[in-house]
Write a protein that holds these residues in place. Sequence first.
Motif, PDB file in Angstrom:
ATOM      1  N   ALA A  98     -13.767 -44.893 -25.720  1.00  0.00           N
ATOM      2  CA  ALA A  98     -13.301 -45.375 -24.410  1.00  0.00           C
ATOM      3  C   ALA A  98     -12.092 -44.584 -23.925  1.00  0.00           C
ATOM      4  CB  ALA A  98     -12.975 -46.857 -24.491  1.00  0.00           C
ATOM      5  N   PHE A  99     -11.166 -44.272 -24.826  1.00  0.00           N
ATOM      6  CA  PHE A  99      -9.980 -43.517 -24.416  1.00  0.00           C
ATOM      7  C   PHE A  99     -10.337 -42.080 -24.042  1.00  0.00           C
ATOM      8  CE2 PHE A  99      -7.125 -46.467 -27.079  1.00  0.00           C
ATOM      9  CZ  PHE A  99      -7.045 -47.353 -26.026  1.00  0.00           C
ATOM     10  N   MET A 100     -11.335 -41.502 -24.700  1.00  0.00           N
ATOM     11  CA  MET A 100     -11.778 -40.157 -24.355  1.00  0.00           C
ATOM     12  C   MET A 100     -12.412 -40.165 -22.956  1.00  0.00           C
ATOM     13  SD  MET A 100     -14.239 -37.449 -26.434  1.00  0.00           S
ATOM     14  CE  MET A 100     -14.813 -38.725 -27.447  1.00  0.00           C
ATOM     15  N   MET A 101     -13.191 -41.189 -22.674  1.00  0.00           N
ATOM     16  CA  MET A 101     -13.794 -41.301 -21.342  1.00  0.00           C
ATOM     17  C   MET A 101     -12.715 -41.541 -20.285  1.00  0.00           C
ATOM     18  SD  MET A 101     -17.239 -43.411 -22.251  1.00  0.00           S
ATOM     19  CE  MET A 101     -17.888 -43.358 -20.606  1.00  0.00           C
ATOM     20  N   PHE A 102     -11.696 -42.332 -20.634  1.00  0.00           N
ATOM     21  CA  PHE A 102     -10.580 -42.565 -19.720  1.00  0.00           C
ATOM     22  C   PHE A 102      -9.862 -41.258 -19.404  1.00  0.00           C
ATOM     23  CE2 PHE A 102      -5.918 -43.678 -19.598  1.00  0.00           C
ATOM     24  CZ  PHE A 102      -5.888 -44.059 -18.262  1.00  0.00           C
ATOM     25  N   GLN A 103      -9.682 -40.423 -20.412  1.00  0.00           N
ATOM     26  CA  GLN A 103      -9.017 -39.140 -20.209  1.00  0.00           C
ATOM     27  C   GLN A 103      -9.825 -38.259 -19.250  1.00  0.00           C
ATOM     28  OE1 GLN A 103      -8.933 -36.404 -23.503  1.00  0.00           O
ATOM     29  NE2 GLN A 103      -6.925 -35.629 -22.929  1.00  0.00           N
ATOM     30  N   SER A 104     -11.117 -38.148 -19.480  1.00  0.00           N
ATOM     31  CA  SER A 104     -11.965 -37.329 -18.601  1.00  0.00           C
ATOM     32  C   SER A 104     -12.023 -37.909 -17.193  1.00  0.00           C
ATOM     33  CB  SER A 104     -13.380 -37.241 -19.168  1.00  0.00           C
ATOM     34  OG  SER A 104     -13.367 -36.565 -20.385  1.00  0.00           O
ATOM     35  N   PHE A 105     -12.223 -39.215 -17.096  1.00  0.00           N
ATOM     36  CA  PHE A 105     -12.309 -39.862 -15.784  1.00  0.00           C
ATOM     37  C   PHE A 105     -11.037 -39.640 -14.981  1.00  0.00           C
ATOM     38  CE2 PHE A 105     -11.071 -43.497 -13.221  1.00  0.00           C
ATOM     39  CZ  PHE A 105     -12.081 -43.501 -12.271  1.00  0.00           C
ATOM     40  N   SER A 106      -9.889 -39.790 -15.637  1.00  0.00           N
ATOM     41  CA  SER A 106      -8.618 -39.672 -14.911  1.00  0.00           C
ATOM     42  C   SER A 106      -8.431 -38.276 -14.326  1.00  0.00           C
ATOM     43  CB  SER A 106      -7.440 -40.026 -15.813  1.00  0.00           C
ATOM     44  OG  SER A 106      -7.281 -39.073 -16.837  1.00  0.00           O
ATOM     45  N   LYS A 107      -8.849 -37.244 -15.060  1.00  0.00           N
ATOM     46  CA  LYS A 107      -8.699 -35.869 -14.558  1.00  0.00           C
ATOM     47  C   LYS A 107      -9.593 -35.638 -13.336  1.00  0.00           C
ATOM     48  CE  LYS A 107      -5.960 -35.263 -17.864  1.00  0.00           C
ATOM     49  NZ  LYS A 107      -5.215 -34.281 -18.516  1.00  0.00           N
TER      50      LYS A 107
ATOM     51  N   PHE B  58     -10.797 -37.993 -11.389  1.00  0.00           N
ATOM     52  CA  PHE B  58     -10.296 -38.882 -10.344  1.00  0.00           C
ATOM     53  C   PHE B  58      -9.155 -38.210  -9.577  1.00  0.00           C
ATOM     54  CE2 PHE B  58      -7.249 -42.098  -8.967  1.00  0.00           C
ATOM     55  CZ  PHE B  58      -8.054 -42.914  -8.172  1.00  0.00           C
ATOM     56  N   LEU B  59      -8.222 -37.629 -10.312  1.00  0.00           N
ATOM     57  CA  LEU B  59      -7.102 -36.944  -9.668  1.00  0.00           C
ATOM     58  C   LEU B  59      -7.574 -35.734  -8.871  1.00  0.00           C
ATOM     59  CD1 LEU B  59      -4.512 -37.156 -12.571  1.00  0.00           C
ATOM     60  CD2 LEU B  59      -4.446 -38.407 -10.409  1.00  0.00           C
ATOM     61  N   TYR B  60      -8.523 -34.990  -9.425  1.00  0.00           N
ATOM     62  CA  TYR B  60      -9.024 -33.803  -8.734  1.00  0.00           C
ATOM     63  C   TYR B  60      -9.723 -34.176  -7.423  1.00  0.00           C
ATOM     64  CZ  TYR B  60     -11.730 -29.640  -7.702  1.00  0.00           C
ATOM     65  OH  TYR B  60     -12.287 -28.554  -7.085  1.00  0.00           O
ATOM     66  N   PHE B  61     -10.608 -35.152  -7.481  1.00  0.00           N
ATOM     67  CA  PHE B  61     -11.367 -35.519  -6.282  1.00  0.00           C
ATOM     68  C   PHE B  61     -10.524 -36.268  -5.253  1.00  0.00           C
ATOM     69  CE2 PHE B  61     -15.061 -34.905  -9.170  1.00  0.00           C
ATOM     70  CZ  PHE B  61     -15.624 -33.855  -8.462  1.00  0.00           C
ATOM     71  N   ASN B  62      -9.385 -36.804  -5.677  1.00  0.00           N
ATOM     72  CA  ASN B  62      -8.486 -37.453  -4.729  1.00  0.00           C
ATOM     73  C   ASN B  62      -7.428 -36.496  -4.191  1.00  0.00           C
ATOM     74  OD1 ASN B  62      -9.280 -40.258  -4.298  1.00  0.00           O
ATOM     75  ND2 ASN B  62      -9.093 -40.376  -6.519  1.00  0.00           N
ATOM     76  N   GLY B  63      -7.561 -35.222  -4.508  1.00  0.00           N
ATOM     77  CA  GLY B  63      -6.724 -34.199  -3.908  1.00  0.00           C
ATOM     78  C   GLY B  63      -5.264 -34.214  -4.309  1.00  0.00           C
ATOM     79  N   VAL B  64      -4.987 -34.360  -5.597  1.00  0.00           N
ATOM     80  CA  VAL B  64      -3.601 -34.305  -6.076  1.00  0.00           C
ATOM     81  C   VAL B  64      -3.011 -32.945  -5.720  1.00  0.00           C
ATOM     82  CG1 VAL B  64      -2.204 -34.219  -8.176  1.00  0.00           C
ATOM     83  CG2 VAL B  64      -3.937 -35.959  -7.910  1.00  0.00           C
TER      84      VAL B  64
ATOM     85  N   LYS C 231      -3.620 -28.342  -2.874  1.00  0.00           N
ATOM     86  CA  LYS C 231      -4.440 -29.145  -3.772  1.00  0.00           C
ATOM     87  C   LYS C 231      -4.504 -28.455  -5.134  1.00  0.00           C
ATOM     88  CE  LYS C 231      -9.008 -31.066  -4.497  1.00  0.00           C
ATOM     89  NZ  LYS C 231     -10.366 -31.220  -4.043  1.00  0.00           N
ATOM     90  N   ALA C 232      -4.212 -29.221  -6.176  1.00  0.00           N
ATOM     91  CA  ALA C 232      -4.242 -28.671  -7.532  1.00  0.00           C
ATOM     92  C   ALA C 232      -5.678 -28.439  -7.975  1.00  0.00           C
ATOM     93  CB  ALA C 232      -3.542 -29.630  -8.492  1.00  0.00           C
TER      94      ALA C 232
ATOM     95  N   LYS D  36      -5.895 -30.445 -15.625  1.00  0.00           N
ATOM     96  CA  LYS D  36      -6.188 -30.626 -17.051  1.00  0.00           C
ATOM     97  C   LYS D  36      -5.155 -29.977 -17.961  1.00  0.00           C
ATOM     98  CE  LYS D  36     -10.430 -30.507 -18.514  1.00  0.00           C
ATOM     99  NZ  LYS D  36     -11.800 -30.083 -18.815  1.00  0.00           N
ATOM    100  N   TYR D  37      -4.641 -28.783 -17.580  1.00  0.00           N
ATOM    101  CA  TYR D  37      -3.820 -28.016 -18.510  1.00  0.00           C
ATOM    102  C   TYR D  37      -2.466 -27.575 -17.965  1.00  0.00           C
ATOM    103  CZ  TYR D  37      -8.515 -27.598 -20.389  1.00  0.00           C
ATOM    104  OH  TYR D  37      -9.774 -27.875 -20.841  1.00  0.00           O
ATOM    105  N   GLY D  38      -2.276 -27.624 -16.669  1.00  0.00           N
ATOM    106  CA  GLY D  38      -1.066 -27.068 -16.065  1.00  0.00           C
ATOM    107  C   GLY D  38      -0.002 -28.110 -15.762  1.00  0.00           C
ATOM    108  N   ARG D  39       0.810 -27.779 -14.761  1.00  0.00           N
ATOM    109  CA  ARG D  39       1.927 -28.651 -14.390  1.00  0.00           C
ATOM    110  C   ARG D  39       1.475 -30.052 -13.997  1.00  0.00           C
ATOM    111  NH1 ARG D  39       3.158 -23.834 -11.942  1.00  0.00           N
ATOM    112  NH2 ARG D  39       2.250 -24.576 -10.005  1.00  0.00           N
TER     113      ARG D  39
END
Length: 126
Positions: free
Chosen positions: A2-11, A13-19, A27-28, A34-37
Amino acid sequence: VAFMMFQSFSKFFLYFNGVKDAETGKKASLGEIKYGRASKKGLALLSDRTFMNMLEQSVPCVSLLWIHALVVDPAEAANLMWLYLPFRAVYPLVFGKMPWLFFSTFPGYTIIAYAMCRIGITAFFS
């Protein structure tokens, strides 16, 4: 898992929401999230630390509880694992909130130490 899926989902989620990248304001990229700032704060950091903490603690926990089940008592080992899991589940809720973080980590360390002591005592007196 579950935590591994949470990690993937969060990345994603942030990407598609235009962080936005803090320095450029653009837009990052997914790689930056996943790996940068952009991975060093907020939801990205929370998901990384949650997964990595579970990964770090799973090695001693799972190995000791298997040995405990073989050497001491399988039912007790199962009960210890059921006791251990809720404290791990609390980790993402209390991450970064001292002293509440200790509510998640110290009981897990205590359960691991207890299993280790029971294995040692049983091995010594058998």
